[in-house]
Scaffold this motif. Structure first.
Motif, PDB file in Angstrom:
ATOM      1  N   LEU A 643       0.818  -1.165   0.038  1.00 35.29           N
ATOM      2  CA  LEU A 643       0.001  -0.075  -0.085  1.00 35.29           C
ATOM      3  C   LEU A 643       0.994   1.408   0.026  1.00 35.29           C
ATOM      4  N   PHE A 644       2.074   1.244   0.673  1.00 39.09           N
ATOM      5  CA  PHE A 644       2.696   2.435   0.688  1.00 39.09           C
ATOM      6  C   PHE A 644       3.950   2.174  -0.366  1.00 39.09           C
ATOM      7  N   GLY A 645       4.339   1.335  -1.028  1.00 34.06           N
ATOM      8  CA  GLY A 645       5.461   1.210  -1.908  1.00 34.06           C
ATOM      9  C   GLY A 645       6.805   0.924  -0.983  1.00 34.06           C
ATOM     10  N   LYS A 646       6.606   1.103   0.042  1.00 33.01           N
ATOM     11  CA  LYS A 646       7.825   0.480   0.999  1.00 33.01           C
ATOM     12  C   LYS A 646       7.402  -0.019   2.237  1.00 33.01           C
ATOM     13  N   GLY A 647       7.977  -1.132   2.863  1.00 32.99           N
ATOM     14  CA  GLY A 647       7.526  -1.590   4.070  1.00 32.99           C
ATOM     15  C   GLY A 647       8.066  -1.100   5.237  1.00 32.99           C
ATOM     16  N   ASN A 710       9.677   7.346   7.158  1.00 32.11           N
ATOM     17  CA  ASN A 710       8.700   7.354   8.217  1.00 32.11           C
ATOM     18  C   ASN A 710       7.203   7.756   7.962  1.00 32.11           C
ATOM     19  N   PHE A 711       7.085   7.795   6.550  1.00 28.38           N
ATOM     20  CA  PHE A 711       5.826   7.915   6.074  1.00 28.38           C
ATOM     21  C   PHE A 711       4.936   9.439   6.692  1.00 28.38           C
ATOM     22  N   SER A 712       5.933  10.297   6.754  1.00 28.58           N
ATOM     23  CA  SER A 712       5.345  11.475   6.972  1.00 28.58           C
ATOM     24  C   SER A 712       4.643  12.101   5.618  1.00 28.58           C
ATOM     25  N   HIS A 713       4.698  11.604   4.380  1.00 28.53           N
ATOM     26  CA  HIS A 713       3.912  11.924   3.296  1.00 28.53           C
ATOM     27  C   HIS A 713       3.722  10.697   2.523  1.00 28.53           C
ATOM     28  N   HIS A 714       2.895  10.617   1.562  1.00 29.50           N
ATOM     29  CA  HIS A 714       2.820   9.247   0.695  1.00 29.50           C
ATOM     30  C   HIS A 714       3.982   9.280  -0.198  1.00 29.50           C
TER      31      HIS A 714
END
Length: 868
Positions: A643-647, A710-714
């Motif tokens: 879903l995020f392109g990286k784990g 750290n998934f601060s943005h997509h």
């Protein structure tokens, strides 16, 4: 191109004028986006639709968070010395000291180079360098460090200062071979060695290495009578030809150590208890301040590594270990363990010494603190964990993605295809506040979800006709699809898979044992798929970056030693195999030659063969148990990566101490929730998709521009081969036809990669041949196929396609342009994009050709080819 009255039968060639227009359109739609330039993943501003509908633009602007003014330098509360109780054993011992200052904002800073040291009483130790102490005589003394008005003290013990210096192989020679790369896989640690010298990888077998160096070929490598003329010294110093080049110089510290060993007799000297039992690195887990402009000392961090010996002694091996940073953009490490900090972020530094590893996990922060109270309100525990980590990093999350971007993203992630224009309008006309959650539920209940995620599972499990034959592939696809459609609990699904028996042409999951046809391959696939750990390295030697040994690998493979296959029917050429459990046999460890009993990865072994169950069923019950520390974490990380392109751990199937998760609390919480809710995969997807973290914009702000972990943005990522082809089909309104297939198919409906498609092949569809296969990145062949290949160009003006219907609808040019943007990028164009497109259409030879160019340029844009 062609005129209005001509049909498109073959690809058209792009003229230089049209290629210039292509570049212009790319600038118009993507000039504000830099998808290929990490760490800045780009932006996605949204234009107001022509209807003037108000909506959230997915802004990446910094939320209104009040920062405190940064101070001129760090204000320290206290200082501390590490290790807390140094002990020097033997005359050659040394101890690197680390002085850390606790900053008032809760972070730490290394002030070792700013400290002054003093020793009380008799001079039992001396300083070899400003922060390294050496033994003088036995006893106990007190050492004090001062930084400004702050001070800290520790007791230092010295034992055996007057003993005879040890000259054993393990203490002096083996660490140098590893540190200088001699025992690496690309040097003498290779499977066959180099130039006749074969060493164990990273020095895992010291006795074998000693025999090769000191005894092999009549001991010609060492000359105890004249050490300086030993090949073992002359080659690494390049005094004679050496394929590996010069590793150190004559009279350097490593040269002197090796010379002393040779001069003392070049003995192995297996001193009792001298073997290393463990390794510790300081600091182990810490948050550091980074501000090199106002405080230069805040751009460095000293590491200290201490080895525990079998006799209970400790040894400082800071300058003997091999270091490796997993994020050199954040911090690089010198051979002496000194970190150079380059910016904010996470970094894990591994230290390896004589078969043992230790990891230091550091979080480097810069700037003034950001109170989490200023962040957007979290929607669930995912946001709480992500935002808490961002607050520690002093990084603010981006704004929420707008409805257009959310719709395209969630359609691609759940169904594998972009939304149609009718889907866009239906969603935008829904005024209910929970319309995003409703859409997520709707997509998760759709047949498109079942087909797309069934294809993912078939890719992961490698359901390839090459392994399973057509009948077996159909049976396995049927079983996978049934599991996804009924949302079978993940633990039950894996239990069924690992315990499956019977004919492979009718029992779908039994094909798992046909795909991996022997116990070693089954051990590799099972560990990587269901525990997220790559044990394959331990097949030939101990794992170089993890605790797993060769013995662990073969003990795990022993669970599959009873699996048998036999042909069904009297035909000796029958390809229908039966999977069953036999008796007897076993797995031999190639190093020891002994048959190894089965053992779980956590070491438990007692009574496994007396429980009365097939060994693979015993393994399956252990693996799928709620208490298993690996099982749930591996799956939730894999789903997160999709879903995020990286784990959270990246790569998603490479869990190890030296590759820690970017957010351990988030990973643990996801796994715990997954287990608590009965291993509900669809529920896991729903939780992630509804989180604010998933729905963040891909547009960075001033604090998170460098963040990539750290998934601060997509995180924008490329469409898969299947997603891209299906998106082209939806955008053009022209389906794809596959050789040997009748009917209309999207990629997720194909039985497997054996179905011919040049487009899917060059864009790197999963071949299902290897475990953990990754999609290939961009290439010139891919670019040429999109720019001037047949797949796109034959669809542009196809009768009955999207563009043909629009041209015959009576819409004016601006309306058609908006429809094309909706069909491709799933958003409305800006006024500038409409004007530029209208100008091009007017300047074209005819209206149809101009609009074909517009559609072609949009399909070739980065915005179309990425999940944003």
């Amino acid at each position: 191109m062609v005129s209005d009255t001509q049909s498109v039968d073959k690809p058209a060639t792009r003229s230089p004028k049209r290629f210039r227009f292509y570049l212009t359109c790319l600038l118009l739609s993507c000039s504000y986006r830099c998808l290929s330039a990490a760490p800045n993943p780009g932006t996605r501003p949204r234009a107001t639709p022509r209807s003037q509908q108000k909506r959230d633009h997915g802004s990446g602007t910094l939320p209104q968070i009040k920062r405190r003014e940064a101070s001129v330098g760090p204000v320290l509360k206290f200082i501390a010395i590490e290790p807390a109780s140094p002990i020097l054993y033997g005359p050659l011992a040394s101890q690197q000291l680390l002085v850390s200052g606790a900053v008032t904002d809760g972070t730490w800073v290394d002030v070792t180079r700013n400290a002054t040291f003093s020793i009380e009483g008799l001079p039992l130790v001396k300083f070899g360098s400003p922060s390294v102490i050496l033994p003088v005589r036995d006893g106990l003394t007190k050492l004090t460090a001062r930084v400004g008005d702050l001070r800290a003290s520790v007791s230092v013990a010295v034992n055996g200062a007057g003993d005879e210096p040890p000259h054993d192989f393990q203490s002096l020679v083996q660490p140098l071979l590893s540190r200088h790369g001699c025992s690496n896989a690309n040097c003498h640690g290779a499977v066959t060695g180099q130039a006749g010298l074969k060493l164990s990888l990273f020095g895992y077998e010291p006795r074998a290495d000693y025999r090769m160096i000191a005894e092999a070929e009549n001991g010609r490598r060492v000359n105890t009578a004249d050490p300086d003329h030993s090949l073992f010294l002359m080659k690494p110093t390049a005094q004679v030809t050496h394929g590996g080049g010069q590793r150190f110089t004559v009279n350097s510290e490593p040269y002197q150590s090796l010379r002393e060993w040779i001069a003392s007799g070049a003995n192995f000297t297996d001193r009792k208890g001298s073997f290393v039992t463990g390794l510790k690195i300081l600091p182990t887990d810490r948050q550091l301040s980074y501000d090199p402009k106002t405080s230069p000392e805040m751009s460095r961090q000293q590491l200290v590594v201490i080895a525990s010996k079998g006799n209970g002694t400790l040894e400082d091996v800071t300058r003997k270990v091999k270091y490796l940073s997993n994020n050199e953009g954040v911090a690089e490490v010198s051979p002496d363990g000194l970190l150079s900090l380059h910016g904010g972020g996470d970094v894990a530094v591994m230290a390896r010494y004589l078969g043992k590893i230790a990891v230091s996990r550091l979080t480097i922060v810069s700037g003034a603190p950001l109170p989490i109270s200023g962040f957007p309100p979290p929607r669930n525990f995912i946001d709480e964990k992500v935002f808490a980590k961002l607050a520690r990093l002093r990084t603010a999350p981006s704004g929420e993605v707008d409805d257009f971007g959310f719709l395209r993203r969630v359609y691609l992630d759940v169904t594998g295809q972009i939304p149609r224009r009718s889907d866009l309008r239906e969603f935008l006309h829904d005024s209910r506040p929970d319309r995003r959650a409703r859409l997520i539920d709707q997509l998760l209940e759709s047949s498109d979800y079942v087909e797309f995620w069934s294809m993912k599972w078939a890719d992961w499990l490698r359901n390839n006709v090459y392994f399973t034959r057509p009948e077996g592939q159909i049976a396995m696809n049927r079983w996978i699809t049934d599991c996804v459609r009924t949302n079978r609990p993940y633990d039950r699904m894996v239990l069924d898979l690992l315990t499956a028996s019977g004919p492979t042409f009718t029992e779908g999951p039994a094909n798992y044992f046909r795909i991996s046809g022997n116990p070693l391959d089954l051990a590799t696939a099972t560990s990587q798929l269901f525990t997220g750990m790559r044990l394959e390295c331990a097949r030939c030697h101990n794992h170089p970056f993890e605790k797993w040994t060769q013995a662990d690998y073969y003990a795990f493979a022993a669970f599959f030693a009873e699996v048998r296959t036999r042909r069904i029917g009297e035909d000796p050429k029958s390809e229908n195999l039966e999977i069953f459990d036999g008796t007897g046999g076993g797995i031999r460890n190639p190093s020891s030659g002994q048959v190894v009993p089965p053992r779980f990865l956590d070491g438990y072994q007692s009574g496994l063969q007396s429980v009365g169950l097939p060994l693979r069923k015993v393994l399956a019950q252990w693996l799928t148990a709620k208490e298993n520390p690996y099982f749930a974490r591996a799956l939730v990380n894999r789903v997160w990566g999709e879903l995020f392109g990286k784990g959270i751990v990246e790569p998603v199937d490479d869990f190890r101490a030296t590759n820690p998760p970017s957010n351990p609390e988030l990973l643990d919480s996801l796994a715990r929730e997954f287990v608590t809710h009965g291993f509900d995969v669809k529920g896991l997807l729903r939780t992630i998709l509804n989180s604010r973290t998933y729905q963040l914009s891909s547009m960075p702000n001033e604090t998170n521009r460098r963040d990539s972990r750290n998934f601060s943005h997509h995180h924008p990522h490329r469409l898969s081969a299947g997603q891209l082809l299906d998106a082209i089909n939806v955008a053009t309104g022209v389906p794809e036809y596959y050789p040997g297939m009748t009917g209309l198919f999207r990629v997720a409906q194909l039985p497997g990669p054996q179905v011919g498609s040049y487009f899917l092949d060059i864009f790197g569809r999963c071949s299902r041949l290897t475990v953990g296969e990754k999609q290939r990145g961009g290439s010139m062949v891919q670019a040429l196929e999109l720019i001037n290949g047949g797949t796109v160009n034959t669809k542009l003006g196809q009768p009955g396609g999207c563009l043909s219907r629009l041209l015959s609808s009576g819409l004016h040019d601006g309306q058609i342009i908006e429809e094309l943007y909706l069909a491709t990028l799933c958003r409305s164009p800006s006024h500038e994009e409409i004007n530029r497109s209208e100008i091009h259409v007017l300047e074209s030879r005819n209206r149809r050709e101009g609009f074909q160019d517009v559609l072609w340029a949009l399909i070739n844009s980065k915005e179309f080819m990425n999940v944003l």
